[in-house]
Design an enzyme around this catalytic site. Structure first.
Site, PDB file in Angstrom:
ATOM      1  N   GLY A   1     -54.062  12.282 -23.489  1.00 32.62           N
ATOM      2  CA  GLY A   1     -53.405  11.213 -24.225  1.00 32.62           C
ATOM      3  C   GLY A   1     -53.823   9.824 -23.811  1.00 32.62           C
ATOM      4  O   GLY A   1     -53.027   8.890 -23.902  1.00 32.62           O
ATOM      5  N   SER A   2     -55.078   9.661 -23.392  1.00 35.34           N
ATOM      6  CA  SER A   2     -55.486   8.296 -23.017  1.00 35.34           C
ATOM      7  C   SER A   2     -55.538   7.399 -24.254  1.00 35.34           C
ATOM      8  O   SER A   2     -55.197   6.215 -24.184  1.00 35.34           O
ATOM      9  CB  SER A   2     -56.818   8.296 -22.262  1.00 35.34           C
ATOM     10  OG  SER A   2     -57.878   8.679 -23.095  1.00 35.34           O
TER      11      SER A   2
ATOM     12  N   ILE B   1     -54.266  20.490 -39.557  1.00 34.88           N
ATOM     13  CA  ILE B   1     -53.059  19.973 -40.219  1.00 34.88           C
ATOM     14  C   ILE B   1     -52.783  20.807 -41.472  1.00 34.88           C
ATOM     15  O   ILE B   1     -53.654  20.935 -42.341  1.00 34.88           O
ATOM     16  CB  ILE B   1     -53.265  18.478 -40.582  1.00 34.88           C
ATOM     17  CG1 ILE B   1     -53.476  17.648 -39.310  1.00 34.88           C
ATOM     18  CG2 ILE B   1     -52.088  17.944 -41.385  1.00 34.88           C
ATOM     19  CD1 ILE B   1     -52.327  17.707 -38.314  1.00 34.88           C
TER      20      ILE B   1
ATOM     21  N   HIS C   1     -62.546  10.951 -34.184  1.00 36.79           N
ATOM     22  CA  HIS C   1     -63.481  12.004 -33.791  1.00 36.79           C
ATOM     23  C   HIS C   1     -64.548  11.379 -32.887  1.00 36.79           C
ATOM     24  O   HIS C   1     -65.087  10.323 -33.217  1.00 36.79           O
ATOM     25  CB  HIS C   1     -64.127  12.633 -35.033  1.00 36.79           C
ATOM     26  CG  HIS C   1     -64.970  13.814 -34.694  1.00 36.79           C
ATOM     27  ND1 HIS C   1     -64.435  15.053 -34.404  1.00 36.79           N
ATOM     28  CD2 HIS C   1     -66.301  13.935 -34.541  1.00 36.79           C
ATOM     29  CE1 HIS C   1     -65.416  15.882 -34.106  1.00 36.79           C
ATOM     30  NE2 HIS C   1     -66.562  15.232 -34.182  1.00 36.79           N
TER      31      HIS C   1
END
Ligand code: GRF
Length: 190
Positions: free
Chosen positions: A12-13, A86, A102
């Site tokens: 989660g950077s 998704i 991406h």
């Protein structure tokens, strides 16, 4: 207020950069952080910032539409290192309101299985002179929605996959939050 939900599977950077970018913003806030992994460090980061979190169960994510109730009031879903595809109902419910980052210059090095180090290893194996980032809308297929923003970085012959990853991550950290801000302020069409 425009509300963002961040979906992330791992460290989660990027999520952290986005949360920090919008801290105290007059019209945009990160309202929810969603992960498919109960132990993902991104959930601790969110909690430390007082942001509500949600852990997805695979079966309810794909077989029910329960999540829609939790996403009520959300204006933009941001995928920041989220690895699950998704589902259609979510894409239909949030048309052009789901964006992904991406770590390569799509359409090259995208698609199923092309994530994290696998992307950078493929770029290295192909002997590319550059790589970069792509921020794009999300549709029902991995990495195929319309491109919103790209930025490239040059690669040196001695750069290994890890060095490429570092260069690309630096671009992500620099551009993702400002591009989201632009989408929600200047260009945003719902
Ligand atoms: C990033 O490289 C992003 O492009 C990819 O997953 C990575 C997530 O990194 N989709 P982090 O969890 O934000 O540190």
């Amino acid at each position: 207020m425009q509300r963002i939900a961040i979906f992330a599977s791992g460290t989660g950077s990027n999520a952290r950069k986005i949360v920090e970018h919008f801290k105290g913003h007059p019209s945009i806030e990160v309202n929810l952080v969603v992960s498919n992994k109960a132990t993902a460090p991104v959930l601790d980061m969110a909690a430390a910032h007082g942001i509500p979190t949600l852990v997805l169960k695979r079966s309810s994510f794909y077989e029910t539409e329960e999540l829609l109730a939790q996403l009520r009031g959300i204006d933009l879903i941001v995928l920041a290192g989220f690895l699950w595809l998704i589902p259609d109902y979510l894409v239909r419910h949030f048309p052009r309101k789901i964006v992904n980052i991406h770590p390569a210059l799509l359409p090259k090095y995208g698609g199923k299985g092309m994530y994290g180090k696998y992307v950078h290893q493929a770029v290295k194996a192909a002997g590319e002179a550059e790589s970069g980032i792509t921020i794009h809308y999300v549709n029902e297929h991995y990495d195929e929605g319309r491109v919103i923003f790209q930025e490239s970085c040059s690669l040196e012959p001695e750069d290994d996959a890890e060095a490429i990853a570092q260069k690309v991550l630096a671009l992500e950290h620099r551009h993702f939050a400002p591009v989201i801000e632009q989408l929600l302020t200047i260009n945003y069409r719902s």
